[in-house]
Design an enzyme around this catalytic site. Structure first.
Site, PDB file in Angstrom:
ATOM      1  N   SER A   1       0.855  -1.172   0.000  1.00 31.57           N
ATOM      2  CA  SER A   1       0.000   0.000   0.000  1.00 31.57           C
ATOM      3  C   SER A   1       0.894   1.226   0.000  1.00 31.57           C
ATOM      4  O   SER A   1       1.875   1.284   0.753  1.00 31.57           O
ATOM      5  CB  SER A   1      -0.918  -0.005   1.223  1.00 31.57           C
ATOM      6  N   GLU A   2       0.558   2.219  -0.834  1.00 30.10           N
ATOM      7  CA  GLU A   2       1.523   3.289  -1.078  1.00 30.10           C
ATOM      8  C   GLU A   2       1.762   4.195   0.119  1.00 30.10           C
ATOM      9  O   GLU A   2       2.704   4.980   0.115  1.00 30.10           O
ATOM     10  CB  GLU A   2       1.143   4.103  -2.320  1.00 30.10           C
ATOM     11  N   ASN A   3       0.925   4.089   1.151  1.00 32.25           N
ATOM     12  CA  ASN A   3       1.192   4.871   2.358  1.00 32.25           C
ATOM     13  C   ASN A   3       2.248   4.222   3.267  1.00 32.25           C
ATOM     14  O   ASN A   3       2.375   4.616   4.417  1.00 32.25           O
ATOM     15  CB  ASN A   3      -0.113   5.132   3.134  1.00 32.25           C
TER      16      ASN A   3
END
Lengths: 215, 244, 244, 215
Positions: free
Chosen positions: D39-41
């Site tokens: 997940s890009e976070n």
């Protein structure tokens, strides 16, 4: 010289000490100053050197010497360590020099005709630290001046040096060239000037701030 | 998912002649001694090595130099590394010297998909202006030297300054020494053994980790992974203190 | 060395009108709620805010928007943030939208002394070509839009590709939420609360950390510091879960 | 559709699932495949979504949904998370689409005349992942084709899409444009073609690999 350089470092500063002479500085730091020492191999808050027998082989400084760390230390990758340097987060670096010019150019990594041994982290430190101090003998082994009008050796960085501490005194690099800040005990301005390859100015400021006799 | 291979020699078995390999380590810390030894035993030649100092005291990468396995080195520092100096001076190897921070950043860029970046390091020096010898010929003559790089002015945070353009480095392999690795390739490093290891692993198509301790996935605290497993393709267990 | 200040309001007391502030957080994780609240109470105006999403569900930075304290936002995502959308559309605020990875990298570059970098993200899109509205006028007319950026071909790892030039961002301040910080400013983050916080702290001249736990120097394992104290100027203790 | 997309993911792959439809994919992953979800976070190895009551508020995905992580997980900063994406370390990303062109251009973030809500991480994913899958209804709500000769909407990335999975079938983007790989049960080639805004080729390979009746 190392003792004099130690006086330059202020409480709370983050400082990188180059290999050679600058590594002697910590011995002269007064205990009421908290200086955080950075090493470019990814160590922040280096403590004392330690005996090889007590050493953790993974805790070394940039000169590969076994060291300790103090409370508040951290380790990081090389890219992060140089982010600290290049990003202007170091208050001070203290570097050695082959030549320093009157406009603050620094040459300390290569001599034409001799094997180039690499610049290591010196160029990053010269470009990145907020304040660049040079700690060096005033003249080279052959007696030639290291403080010169223009560097003849390949540069480490242009217009990067702020202050130079030598065995003869302390000089600032200003827009007017070298300005004497202090003379070492027993050193005359005349000796300093004849040992320097560029004009050395004497400002009223430096007179006022200088306890040693001048001239 | 299990990236662990039985032996170091299994992990380097497909490194062919002519490969480009980033090798972690700074001085004696974080050096992938066992993978270097396995590469030496494999006999691979004509290597391009990306490394900070290319061995120390005749150990590590210096053993590959001694057996004439290396033809090109991208590094930051030769220092007192005698065999490195000798082979540079006698023209046996080509050497590209980089400022240490530029070296780390070029591989970090390669790993991060950044093609090139502008750094203040090296402006108005031979790094930006060119002229650093890369290959010597007979009698100390310079056969090849670095070329000038692009220099451009940027205003950052209100301050105008000149910067030199440096390009990313991507390698075929990376040899990495970790303190702990799990079977998914997540790794941690103790103290200054971290150095170039995470950056170099990121920059490689195939990153090979030798770890002093190999654990099951889940044993490393997810908050404290220094090198995420996505960057690691192979793991080999070595003994702590094991150097070959 | 003690970077701890008694209250959040002490830590933001010198943030003046017109300041540029990077604010950490992604969604509800790692948001410096208390520092934002202190800034709101201080009444500072005409702020430029660098942030991923500028508040969520009317909270966090959305409270500054509601009080008309922000004149410009550099962000990656508006999403369902209603007040952000409204003020963008009615022309009250100027908005510069960045790809999320470009946003993170621009601040990481600012913190790392890199002036600019070439990224593949946004080539042949309005990010590279220009034309993204930055300010709307009456009736939805576009008063200002982004300009084209330089695109250049590089060969990386043997592959030729086009990249767009993106410039670093340096800010006056950063507001950071950490899980633990020590008195020297070293900080750690729990889970996805890390997000932009370390990058943004690096990019700021003055990075202010609110931490759910403040400890003495030496209590954080030096191997597991996520944000080294050299990047942090001020620390404030807040309660875990405290949001204002 | 999500079930079909799940079949695309291979054991051992690192995968980022965009917001919307793609988040349904994990439900359909067979348990003998180990897929690492990014997940890009800054989360690697996401597990199941979890009930808000059990949630750790600091463990969320890029859609701000509370999630869990599985063994082998790690958290990192945003710059590191996007280093993974942009550096080509993700095997696959699955994204939604407004339009996909016959040359693989993707448009999924902006519609002229409507409020631009930001591209978030979509452009980085489109540019960086080794394989870009698009998961979308075959046509827009107004019945207009989403698979088109040329995108009329602002692009997310040029020539980035490898394969498209829709309610009508599976299509590859090739140098010859769209090629049908599979038809959804009960969908004729004719229906697929009339629902597509560009020619759809039928290769012998796709015939051979396709258990559904074609034409």
């Amino acid at each position: 010289m190392a003792a004099r350089a130690a006086q330059e470092l202020q409480d709370g500063e983050y400082v990188n000490l180059g290999i050679g002479l600058p590594t002697l500085i910590p011995k002269y730091l007064s205990s009421d100053k908290h200086i955080v020492l950075h090493s470019e191999n990814g160590v922040l808050a280096i403590g004392a050197e330690c005996a090889p027998d007590d050493a953790d082989p993974d805790i070394i400084d940039a000169g590969s010497a076994p060291v300790t760390v103090v409370a508040g230390a951290s380790f990081c990758s090389s890219s992060m360590s140089f982010a600290m340097i290049r990003g202007g987060h170091l208050d001070v670096t203290v570097l050695g020099a082959l030549q320093v010019s009157a406009s603050g150019d620094l040459a300390n990594w290569a001599v034409p005709g001799q094997l180039v041994r690499g610049m290591g982290g010196a160029m990053d430190l010269a470009a990145g630290a907020r304040r660049v101090l040079v700690l060096t003998d005033h003249v080279a082994r052959d007696g030639s001046p290291k403080l010169v009008e223009r560097c003849t050796l390949p540069l480490t960085g242009r217009a990067v040096v702020d202050r130079i501490i030598t065995n003869l005194g302390v000089l600032d690099v200003t827009s007017d060239g070298f300005v004497v800040v202090e003379l070492a005990p027993g050193v005359s301005l005349e000796v300093l000037r004849t040992s320097t390859g560029a004009p050395v100015a004497l400002t009223s400021w430096s007179l006022g701030g200088n306890p040693q006799p001048v001239g | 998912m299990d990236k662990v291979l039985p032996e170091a020699r299994d992990a380097v078995a497909d490194i062919e002649d002519g490969a480009t390999i980033a090798v972690g380590g700074f001085g004696t810390a974080g050096v992938p001694w066992c993978l270097i030894q396995a590469l030496l035993e494999r006999g691979t030649r004509r290597l391009t090595i990306v490394t900070n100092n290319c061995g120390i005291n005749g150990l590590g990468l210096a053993t590959l130099l001694r057996e004439h396995r290396i033809e090109r080195v991208i590094a930051s520092y030769i220092g007192q590394n005698q065999i490195f100096a000798e082979q540079y001076l006698n023209g046996e190897i080509e050497v590209e010297l980089n400022p240490q921070g530029t070296l780390a950043e070029r591989l970090r860029a390669g790993g991060a998909g950044i093609a090139a970046f502008y750094t203040p390091t090296g402006v108005d020096t031979p790094v930006g202006d060119g002229g650093i010898p890369t290959r010597y010929g007979p009698g100390g003559s310079v056969l090849a030297q670095t070329r000038p790089k692009e220099v451009r002015t940027f205003v950052v945070g209100g301050e105008s300054r000149r910067y030199v353009l440096e390009e990313a480095i991507v390698t075929d392999f990376a040899l990495i020494r970790a303190t702990v690795a799990d079977r998914h390739g997540n790794a941690t490093f103790h103290a200054a053994a971290r150095n170039f290891n995470p950056d170099f692993a990121m920059a490689a198509r195939t990153a090979i980790v030798e770890a002093e301790r190999v654990v099951d996935a889940g044993e490393i605290d997810p908050d404290n992974v220094h090198l995420p497993g996505i960057f690691v393709q192979r793991v080999v267990a070595v003994a702590a203190g094991q150097r070959s």
